[in-house]
Design an enzyme around this catalytic site. Structure first.
Site, mmCIF file in Angstrom:
data_model
loop_
_atom_site.group_PDB
_atom_site.id
_atom_site.type_symbol
_atom_site.label_atom_id
_atom_site.label_comp_id
_atom_site.label_asym_id
_atom_site.label_seq_id
_atom_site.Cartn_x
_atom_site.Cartn_y
_atom_site.Cartn_z
ATOM 1 N N SER A 8 85.186 63.040 7.639
ATOM 2 C CA SER A 8 83.983 62.708 6.877
ATOM 3 C C SER A 8 82.796 62.546 7.822
ATOM 4 C CB SER A 8 84.202 61.414 6.096
ATOM 5 O OG SER A 8 82.974 61.032 5.517
ATOM 6 N N HIS A 33 84.090 67.130 5.321
ATOM 7 C CA HIS A 33 83.850 66.344 4.101
ATOM 8 C C HIS A 33 82.446 65.753 4.186
ATOM 9 C CE1 HIS A 33 85.053 64.001 0.564
ATOM 10 N NE2 HIS A 33 84.394 62.983 1.104
ATOM 11 N N ASP A 35 79.531 63.554 2.293
ATOM 12 C CA ASP A 35 79.292 62.541 1.263
ATOM 13 C C ASP A 35 77.805 62.462 0.909
ATOM 14 O OD1 ASP A 35 81.945 61.336 0.856
ATOM 15 O OD2 ASP A 35 81.776 60.830 2.982
ATOM 16 N N MET A 37 75.165 60.563 -1.369
ATOM 17 C CA MET A 37 75.013 59.314 -2.146
ATOM 18 C C MET A 37 73.555 59.129 -2.537
ATOM 19 S SD MET A 37 77.194 56.810 0.313
ATOM 20 C CE MET A 37 78.849 57.229 0.858
ATOM 21 N N HIS A 66 81.141 66.046 -1.596
ATOM 22 C CA HIS A 66 81.518 64.971 -2.523
ATOM 23 C C HIS A 66 80.227 64.337 -3.041
ATOM 24 C CE1 HIS A 66 83.539 60.681 -2.779
ATOM 25 N NE2 HIS A 66 83.222 61.162 -3.968
ATOM 26 N N MET A 68 78.319 61.726 -4.921
ATOM 27 C CA MET A 68 78.309 60.385 -5.519
ATOM 28 C C MET A 68 76.910 60.166 -6.080
ATOM 29 S SD MET A 68 80.524 58.614 -2.537
ATOM 30 C CE MET A 68 80.268 60.064 -1.518
ATOM 31 N N MET A 137 89.777 58.366 -5.116
ATOM 32 C CA MET A 137 89.092 57.397 -4.251
ATOM 33 C C MET A 137 90.055 56.248 -3.971
ATOM 34 S SD MET A 137 86.294 58.834 -3.640
ATOM 35 C CE MET A 137 85.812 57.515 -2.523
ATOM 36 N N ASP A 175 90.531 59.916 -0.403
ATOM 37 C CA ASP A 175 89.271 59.593 0.275
ATOM 38 C C ASP A 175 89.082 58.079 0.361
ATOM 39 O OD1 ASP A 175 86.786 59.675 1.386
ATOM 40 O OD2 ASP A 175 85.771 60.536 -0.364
HETATM 41 C C1 DX5 Z 1 83.223 56.710 0.722
HETATM 42 C C2 DX5 Z 1 83.187 58.156 1.106
HETATM 43 C C3 DX5 Z 1 84.211 58.519 2.089
HETATM 44 C C4 DX5 Z 1 84.079 57.841 3.425
HETATM 45 C C5 DX5 Z 1 85.451 57.730 4.002
HETATM 46 O O1 DX5 Z 1 82.324 56.502 -0.291
HETATM 47 O O2 DX5 Z 1 83.375 58.966 -0.037
HETATM 48 O O3 DX5 Z 1 84.298 59.921 2.262
HETATM 49 O O4 DX5 Z 1 83.237 58.516 4.324
HETATM 50 O O5 DX5 Z 1 85.367 56.982 5.153
HETATM 51 P P1 DX5 Z 1 86.598 56.191 5.777
HETATM 52 O O6 DX5 Z 1 87.624 57.202 6.154
HETATM 53 O O7 DX5 Z 1 85.981 55.516 6.950
HETATM 54 O O8 DX5 Z 1 87.092 55.227 4.733
HETATM 55 ZN ZN ZN Z 2 83.865 61.123 0.255
#
Ligand code: DX5
Ligand code: ZN
Length: 217
Positions: A8, A33, A35, A37, A66, A68, A137, A175
Site C-alpha cells: 500500500s 495498492h 488508497d 480517501m 481502492h 474510499m 477490510m 486490507d
Molecule cells: C486503510 C487502507 C489500507 C492501508 C493498509 O484504510 O485501505 O490499504 O493502507 O495499511 P496497513 O497495512 O498499514 O494496515
Molecule cells: Zn486500501
C-alpha cells in the site's frame, strides 16, 4: 494460484515517491495498492489524480485502486484514465452497486467491491458473479498501521463458500493490519491478495519483507 502481494503506497515516503515506487517495481510485489480517501467516506484525505498519475508514470505493475470516496460513479472514467487497472468501490458508498460494477467492467478494468468490518459478506449474494475482486477490510478504513480484526478469517471462509461454483476466479483481497504474523493464516483461510502498508514500509528491508510475504506458502 499463488497469492498476490499488493504493497500500500499510503505508507510510502511521499517526498521520495519515485524511489519507493521503484523499490516495489524491483520487488516480488504483484500490484500497487493505491488508497484514495475523500475526507467524507473516511475521516482522512490521502491524495488524488496528480499523485495517481505520477505513480502510474513510474509503476511497472498494475495499479489496484481502492476508492474510499462517496459517489465513486462520478470519477470512474477519470481513474481509468489516470492508470487504474483494478477499481474497487465500497459497498457502503454505492446505492446502485450493480450498475457501478458494470460501469467499471465496461471501462475494461477489474471490478472490485470493498466491505467494511461491520458489513456482512452475505450482502454480496446477488452480485457475486459481477465481481472480480472482493476487498475485505480487516481494519476500519482511513489509516495505515491499524490492528488486524480477527473476525476477518470467518468472512474469508464465508465468502469463498458463497463464490464456490458461481465465481471461481474471484480474488479475495485482505486490507488492513496484514503482516508476517497473520499472512499464512489468511492464505489458508482462502485469501488471494494481501495488501500490506505498514508491514512493508516500516521494515528495515522492504524488498525482503515483500519477498517474505510472497514466500509464505
Ligand atoms: C486503510 C487502507 C489500507 C492501508 C493498509 O484504510 O485501505 O490499504 O493502507 O495499511 P496497513 O497495512 O498499514 O494496515
Ligand atoms: Zn486500501
Amino acid at each position: 494460484m499463488k497469492h498476490l502481494i499488493a504493497p500500500s503506497v499510503l505508507s510510502a515516503d511521499f517526498a521520495n515517491l519515485q524511489r519507493d515506487i521503484e523499490m516495489i517495481n524491483r520487488s516480488e510485489a504483484d500490484w500497487f495498492h493505491i488508497d484514495i480517501m475523500d475526507g467524507v467516506f473516511v475521516p482522512n484525505i490521502s491524495f488524488g489524480f496528480p499523485v495517481l498519475k505520477a505513480i502510474h508514470k513510474h509503476a511497472t505493475k498494475p495499479l489496484d485502486v481502492h476508492l474510499m470516496i462517496v459517489d465513486p460513479d462520478r470519477y470512474l472514467h477519470d481513474f481509468k484514465s489516470a492508470g487504474a487497472e483494478n477499481i474497487t468501490v465500497h459497498i457502503e458508498a454505492c446505492t446502485h452497486l450493480h450498475r457501478t460494477l458494470s460501469a467499471i467492467r465496461d471501462l475494461g478494468c477489474r471490478a472490485g467491491v470493498a466491505v467494511n468490518p461491520h458489513t456482512s459478506v452475505s450482502q454480496l449474494e446477488d452480485v457475486i458473479e459481477d465481481l472480480d475482486i472482493v476487498c475485505l477490510m480487516s481494519v476500519n478504513p482511513g489509516f495505515g498501521g491499524q490492528k488486524y480484526i480477527e473476525r476477518t478469517y470467518k468472512k474469508i471462509k464465508d465468502l469463498r463458500a458463497m463464490a464456490a461454483g458461481r465465481n471461481e476466479n474471484l480474488l479475495i483481497e485482505i486490507d488492513g493490519g496484514v503482516s508476517n504474523e497473520n499472512a499464512l493464516k489468511l492464505i489458508e483461510a482462502g485469501a488471494d491478495v494481501l495488501v500490506a502498508g505498514n508491514a512493508v514500509f516500516s521494515a528495515a528491508d522492504p524488498v525482503l519483507e515483500i519477498a517474505s510475504l510472497k514466500g509464505i506458502r
